[in-house]
Write a protein that holds these residues in place. Structure first.
Motif, mmCIF file in Angstrom:
data_model
loop_
_atom_site.group_PDB
_atom_site.id
_atom_site.type_symbol
_atom_site.label_atom_id
_atom_site.label_comp_id
_atom_site.label_asym_id
_atom_site.label_seq_id
_atom_site.Cartn_x
_atom_site.Cartn_y
_atom_site.Cartn_z
ATOM 1 N N VAL A 157 48.250 117.139 52.400
ATOM 2 C CA VAL A 157 47.388 117.574 51.306
ATOM 3 C C VAL A 157 48.105 117.317 49.988
ATOM 4 O O VAL A 157 49.240 117.733 49.801
ATOM 5 C CB VAL A 157 47.036 119.066 51.441
ATOM 6 N N TYR A 158 47.414 116.619 49.114
ATOM 7 C CA TYR A 158 47.920 116.314 47.778
ATOM 8 C C TYR A 158 47.123 117.136 46.787
ATOM 9 O O TYR A 158 45.899 117.121 46.818
ATOM 10 C CB TYR A 158 47.756 114.825 47.461
ATOM 11 N N GLY A 159 47.794 117.830 45.926
ATOM 12 C CA GLY A 159 47.116 118.635 44.930
ATOM 13 C C GLY A 159 47.564 118.244 43.542
ATOM 14 O O GLY A 159 48.720 117.926 43.324
ATOM 15 N N ARG A 204 51.805 114.321 44.803
ATOM 16 C CA ARG A 204 52.876 114.633 45.754
ATOM 17 C C ARG A 204 52.326 115.561 46.826
ATOM 18 O O ARG A 204 51.567 116.467 46.518
ATOM 19 C CB ARG A 204 54.014 115.309 44.997
ATOM 20 N N ASN A 205 52.734 115.340 48.083
ATOM 21 C CA ASN A 205 52.287 116.231 49.152
ATOM 22 C C ASN A 205 53.398 117.195 49.558
ATOM 23 O O ASN A 205 54.506 117.152 49.024
ATOM 24 C CB ASN A 205 51.718 115.447 50.346
ATOM 25 N N SER A 220 41.847 119.729 41.951
ATOM 26 C CA SER A 220 41.402 118.966 43.113
ATOM 27 C C SER A 220 42.432 119.034 44.226
ATOM 28 O O SER A 220 43.625 119.115 43.973
ATOM 29 C CB SER A 220 41.195 117.498 42.739
ATOM 30 N N GLY A 221 41.951 118.947 45.442
ATOM 31 C CA GLY A 221 42.797 118.815 46.602
ATOM 32 C C GLY A 221 42.341 117.600 47.382
ATOM 33 O O GLY A 221 41.175 117.425 47.632
ATOM 34 N N LEU A 222 43.274 116.734 47.689
ATOM 35 C CA LEU A 222 42.959 115.505 48.401
ATOM 36 C C LEU A 222 43.758 115.498 49.691
ATOM 37 O O LEU A 222 44.975 115.675 49.662
ATOM 38 C CB LEU A 222 43.334 114.300 47.538
ATOM 39 N N ALA A 223 43.076 115.332 50.804
ATOM 40 C CA ALA A 223 43.760 115.290 52.105
ATOM 41 C C ALA A 223 43.740 113.863 52.628
ATOM 42 O O ALA A 223 42.697 113.221 52.649
ATOM 43 C CB ALA A 223 43.059 116.219 53.099
ATOM 44 N N ILE A 224 44.898 113.370 53.021
ATOM 45 C CA ILE A 224 45.027 112.037 53.600
ATOM 46 C C ILE A 224 45.523 112.192 55.025
ATOM 47 O O ILE A 224 46.477 112.922 55.282
ATOM 48 C CB ILE A 224 46.006 111.160 52.794
ATOM 49 N N GLY A 225 44.856 111.508 55.947
ATOM 50 C CA GLY A 225 45.251 111.556 57.345
ATOM 51 C C GLY A 225 45.384 110.174 57.930
ATOM 52 O O GLY A 225 44.745 109.231 57.461
ATOM 53 N N LEU A 226 46.211 110.021 58.941
ATOM 54 C CA LEU A 226 46.311 108.758 59.679
ATOM 55 C C LEU A 226 45.180 108.708 60.692
ATOM 56 O O LEU A 226 44.898 109.700 61.357
ATOM 57 C CB LEU A 226 47.643 108.660 60.408
ATOM 58 N N ARG A 227 44.533 107.559 60.805
ATOM 59 C CA ARG A 227 43.464 107.420 61.808
ATOM 60 C C ARG A 227 44.001 106.816 63.072
ATOM 61 O O ARG A 227 44.947 106.133 63.124
ATOM 62 C CB ARG A 227 42.356 106.508 61.284
#
Length: 141
Positions: A91-93, A111-112, A134-141
């Motif tokens: 999670v990047y905020g 920065r996460n 904002s909160g941005l979540a990045i995940g590996l698929r």
């Protein structure tokens, strides 16, 4: 006793240097769609290139504040302070402000919780004004 502290200090510096030396960097590209009215949402996909391999990414997030409209952002850049592709997931905020009418430029540093740092720039298309947390979540698929 003084010598013992000196040796301990040198060992701590060496360990810190070894940890920093193992951190690596990669390239990242993201396509993010964002829209909303007060409460906004974002989603998209991307690719991490790390040590010669490509890893697909998924993106999602929520924002709350002054959000109006919709946009698409194509962002490219560098990710640093990672040891494996899993370090990018998280999670990047950030507190951010921006606006785009038609085509606009975007640049952001995030920065996460694992210490990965994204330095992104690119273009944004759409009609959107935002001043939000904002909160941005990045995940590996």
């Amino acid at each position: 006793m003084r010598r013992l502290f000196g040796v301990a200090f040198v060992l701590m510096l060496a360990m810190a240097g070894a940890t920093a030396a193992r951190a690596d960097e990669g390239r990242i590209s993201l396509t993010i769609f964002k829209g909303g009215w007060i409460i906004g949402g974002s989603g998209g996909s991307g690719t991490l290139t790390f040590n010669g391999r490509r890893y697909p990414l998924s993106i999602g997030g929520l924002s709350y504040g002054l959000v109006f409209g919709g946009s698409k952002a194509d962002l490219y850049g560098r990710v640093s302070n990672i040891r494996s592709p899993r370090d990018v997931a998280g999670v990047y905020g950030a507190v951010g402000a921006g606006a785009a009418i038609g085509v606009g430029a975007r640049a952001i540093v995030l920065r996460n919780e694992k210490g990965a740092v994204l330095e992104l720039s690119g273009r944004q298309v759409g009609l959107i004004a935002d001043l939000d947390l904002s909160g941005l979540a990045i995940g590996l698929r």
